[in-house]
Design an enzyme around this catalytic site. Structure first.
Site, short mmCIF file in Angstrom:
data_model
loop_
_atom_site.label_atom_id
_atom_site.label_comp_id
_atom_site.label_asym_id
_atom_site.label_seq_id
_atom_site.Cartn_x
_atom_site.Cartn_y
_atom_site.Cartn_z
N CYS A 115 37.91 25.59 55.33
CA CYS A 115 38.18 27.03 55.38
C CYS A 115 38.47 27.55 53.97
CB CYS A 115 39.36 27.29 56.33
SG CYS A 115 39.65 29.02 56.67
N CYS A 116 39.34 26.85 53.23
CA CYS A 116 39.66 27.27 51.85
C CYS A 116 38.43 27.15 50.96
CB CYS A 116 40.77 26.42 51.27
SG CYS A 116 42.43 26.97 51.69
N CYS A 199 47.13 33.27 52.75
CA CYS A 199 46.60 33.88 53.98
C CYS A 199 47.68 33.81 55.07
CB CYS A 199 45.36 33.12 54.44
SG CYS A 199 43.98 33.23 53.31
N CYS A 202 48.50 30.67 57.22
CA CYS A 202 48.83 29.46 56.47
C CYS A 202 50.05 29.63 55.56
CB CYS A 202 47.63 29.04 55.62
SG CYS A 202 46.14 28.82 56.59
N CYS A 226 44.63 25.28 47.54
CA CYS A 226 43.45 25.75 48.25
C CYS A 226 42.19 25.10 47.69
CB CYS A 226 43.33 27.27 48.15
SG CYS A 226 43.00 27.88 46.49
S1 SF4 Z 1 44.67 29.70 53.20
FE1 SF4 Z 1 44.25 29.24 55.37
S2 SF4 Z 1 43.11 31.01 56.20
FE2 SF4 Z 1 43.10 31.15 53.93
S3 SF4 Z 1 41.20 30.22 53.35
FE3 SF4 Z 1 42.74 28.58 53.27
S4 SF4 Z 1 42.78 27.60 55.31
FE4 SF4 Z 1 41.60 29.55 55.45
#
Ligand code: SF4
Length: 237
Positions: A115-116, A199, A202, A226
């Protein structure tokens, strides 16, 4: 005096030995020297956190023409999105990057690294390529947490891309001291008790020594990164 960009100073010692004013002067000198060297190729990565807005303020003091980029995601808190729009209005030199690719629901739970990578690392690569960045500037600090102790003020993790961390030796208290004394606007979420912002799914409020302890709680990334500071940012052809 030799080039500060090529210094080999003991940073852990400087964290304790330099006073607040000396740290500001050092940060400004690093930015001035880097701007003289890289000109338009020097660009600030502004995450909108307290460290980033301090670095951004220092950079525009060095030269108001310095540019910056913001990486945002669909999961940023509303307060951060509003703060981002206010900052871009105040500073038109800031460009927003965002990856709107379709991803699995709650990928942040099932695979936060992926996701990151999609939502943060990839748009950072895009910003660096499109803005023709030769030297990117960050708000990293070596006292932030376990993953941030070994950075240097000037690094070249990707060949041909210099990374400047001008407030690396500042303590958390000194960042807040700077922001208060120089009237720098900050994300209102800090009033809620957050110490590190990311985010919404998280990021939690915590009260531990590690400033980043509230990031990715309950996952293998807890208190971690991240990826923009650990993954390659330019493709080697
Ligand atoms: S902080 Fe969380 S929601 Fe944001 S990009 Fe990374 S995993 Fe995804």
């Amino acid at each position: 005096m030799g080039s500060l960009l090529k210094n080999n100073d003991d940073l852990k010692e400087l964290v304790e030995s330099l006073n607040f004013k000396q740290k500001i002067d050092r940060s400004l000198a690093l930015l001035e020297e880097a701007f003289a060297e890289y000109g338009d190729g020097l660009v600030v990565a502004n995450s909108l956190g307290k460290d980033s807005v301090a670095v951004w303020d220092l950079a525009v003091r060095v030269n108001p023409a310095i540019k910056g980029f913001i990486i945002t995601t669909r999961y940023k808190p509303q307060e951060t999105k509003r703060f981002m729009l206010d900052e871009v209005k105040r500073y038109p030199g800031l460009t927003i990057y965002k990856n709107d690719v379709v991803i699995g629901e709650e990928l942040y739970n099932t695979d936060p690294d992926r996701c990151c990578d999609l939502l943060k690392v990839q748009p950072t690569r895009q910003a660096i390529a499109e803005l023709n960045v030769k030297c990117w500037v960050t708000g990293l600090r070596c006292t932030e947490g376990r993953t941030r102790t070994d950075f240097k003020e000037v690094e070249e993790r990707d060949k041909g891309l210099i990374k400047l961390n001008p407030i690396l030796i500042w303590k958390e208290r000194e960042v807040w001291q700077y922001l208060a004394l120089y009237n720098v606007k900050v994300n209102p979420l800090y009033k809620e008790g957050y110490r590190s912002l990311g985010c919404a799914p998280c990021t939690r409020i915590t009260n531990e020594d590690n400033e980043r302890a509230g990031r990715w709680v309950g996952t293998s990334k807890c208190g971690g990164e991240c990826g923009i500071h650990t993954r390659p940012l330019i493709k080697v052809i």
